[in-house]
Design a protein around this motif. Structure first.
Motif: not given
Length: 433
Positions: A76-78, A101-102, A153-154, A205-209
């Protein structure tokens, strides 16, 4: 000689037309990268399914199903971030995406962190539900919750700004990390579900970073305007209900089978293989969404993009389902190392491929309607999910009952949306909610 030159000129014209079509060009970029991710994910499944005992692999499939059911509504956020950031891009307000984004990273990350702490503190309930003798998989799943909440979100911002290449680089590196660590720990350390899930989490976590770094670089020099940020709450609430229903229709089967029929250990293999069909045409949906986003009124061009998208998805689905129906034993051998697949497993692979193929078509329609903010039609997915769960609650004597109920819920939602969409293609543009 003249015939050869004529053929070359025709091919050049064809390729020029293909690459001038934005949907096809972006789909090609996304598909090439997503295929690398899918290959990594398939190799991950091949590795862990060979290293893990059947009981551990069934447990892994169930926990990944739980994470998928959490992740799908978070889509939903995406959806919301993609929708509004693409509108901002159209209006020349790319700098305001930084503010968006913030705000949503703070909200989503805080919620994910809170739920992760709650999951770690009170893990006995899930441990009993899955008939576990240890809490480690539950703890690892809880640690994953913050990144599960932030990633949509990202991804939404990167898709809305159409930063497809950057998103693919992040996805590929994350998939390689998941494969290397998850499969490596299971093979070289302990063949247990928790270690495979740990590798899965590190990859996330790697993808998100990497997505965060790419987005910061993309918007850091863009000026922010004084215009207020869009009010997304009502849009997100409606999308959440729809995405939750889609999550149930797509992934609840492994959880229901694990709960009602825990002795069926072969179903996890069929479900994993069938689910690949949903992800294969995913590039088409990602490329389509920002191109059909509107504030409530569709256009002829957007409808043509939708028809092109569902047609391309149908081609993928037909080819994939045919392969699963004709060569289920070979696919089970290649993917999971099962040399002598049972008749039941072969039949279940074909059934799951067919059901997930229907869901892949449903997903295109759902994403189109969400991009158009036409919730009246897309609510039929909720009815399909309720029908599915209700049928399983009353009839769950075999795995076939659960799979059949899933197929029935998907068909109901798909038929209702396609029929009403055909007779009501466009709606008058409504005011901002």
């Amino acid at each position: 000689m003249f015939y050869g030159l004529e053929m070359i000129n025709k091919l050049k014209f064809l390729f020029t037309r293909l690459f001038s079509d934005e949907l096809l060009r972006h789909t090609g970029i996304l598909f090439s990268g997503m295929m690398v991710v899918h290959v990594c994910n398939m190799v991950f499944q091949m590795a862990v399914s060979r290293a893990l005992p059947k009981e551990e692999y069934a447990l892994l499939a169930a926990f990944l199903g739980v994470l998928a059911i959490i992740q799908r509504p978070l889509g939903t956020l995406t959806t919301g971030i993609t929708h509004y950031s693409s509108l901002m891009r159209q209006e020349g307000r790319i700098g305001d995406v930084r503010r968006l984004l913030r705000k949503w990273l703070l909200l989503a990350g805080g919620a994910g962190l809170f739920l992760g702490i709650v999951g770690i503190a009170s893990n006995q309930g899930l441990t009993g539900f899955f008939h576990l003798d240890r809490a480690a998989p539950v703890v690892v799943a809880s640690v994953l919750l913050p990144v599960l909440f932030c990633s949509p979100v990202l991804m939404g911002a990167s898709q809305g700004l159409q930063l497809f290449r950057m998103g693919l680089v992040a996805g590929v590196i994350g998939a390689l990390a998941r494969l290397g660590l998850g499969a490596g720990l299971v093979w070289a350390w302990v063949p247990a579900c928790g270690w495979a899930m740990l590798g899965h989490g590190v990859g996330a976590y790697v993808t998100a970073g990497l997505l965060l770094v790419g987005l910061v670089l993309a918007v850091r020099r863009k000026k922010e305007s004084d215009a207020p940020l869009p009010r997304m709450r009502f849009y997100l609430l409606q999308s959440f209900l729809v995405q939750t229903a889609c999550a149930v229709l797509m992934t609840a089967d492994v959880i229901l089978v694990k709960h009602y029929i825990p002795e069926d250990l072969d179903f996890a293999y069929a479900a994993t293989l069938g689910r690949i069909i949903v992800f294969l045409p995913g590039a088409i949906v990602v490329a389509m969404f920002p191109k059909v986003a509107s504030r409530g009124a569709g256009t002829c061009e957007q409808y043509r993009v939708f028809l092109k998208s569902i047609g391309m998805t149908a081609l993928f689905v037909v080819a994939s389902v045919a392969g699963c129906l004709l060569l289920p034993g070979l696919l089970a051998h290649i993917l999971f190392g099962i040399t002598d697949a049972s008749v039941y497993l072969k039949q279940m692979i074909g059934a799951m491929a067919f059901v997930m193929g229907l869901f892949a078509l449903l997903n295109v329609v759902v994403q189109f309607l969400l991009a158009q903010r036409r919730f009246g039609l897309v609510y039929s997915t909720i009815g399909g999910a309720l029908l599915y769960l209700g049928a399983v609650f009353f009839v769950h004597s075999s795995t076939w009952c659960i799979v059949g109920a899933a197929g029935g819920g998907i068909v109901l939602a798909l038929v209702v949306m396609l029929v009403f969409l055909h007779f009501n293609r466009f709606e008058v543009e409504d005011e901002e909610s």
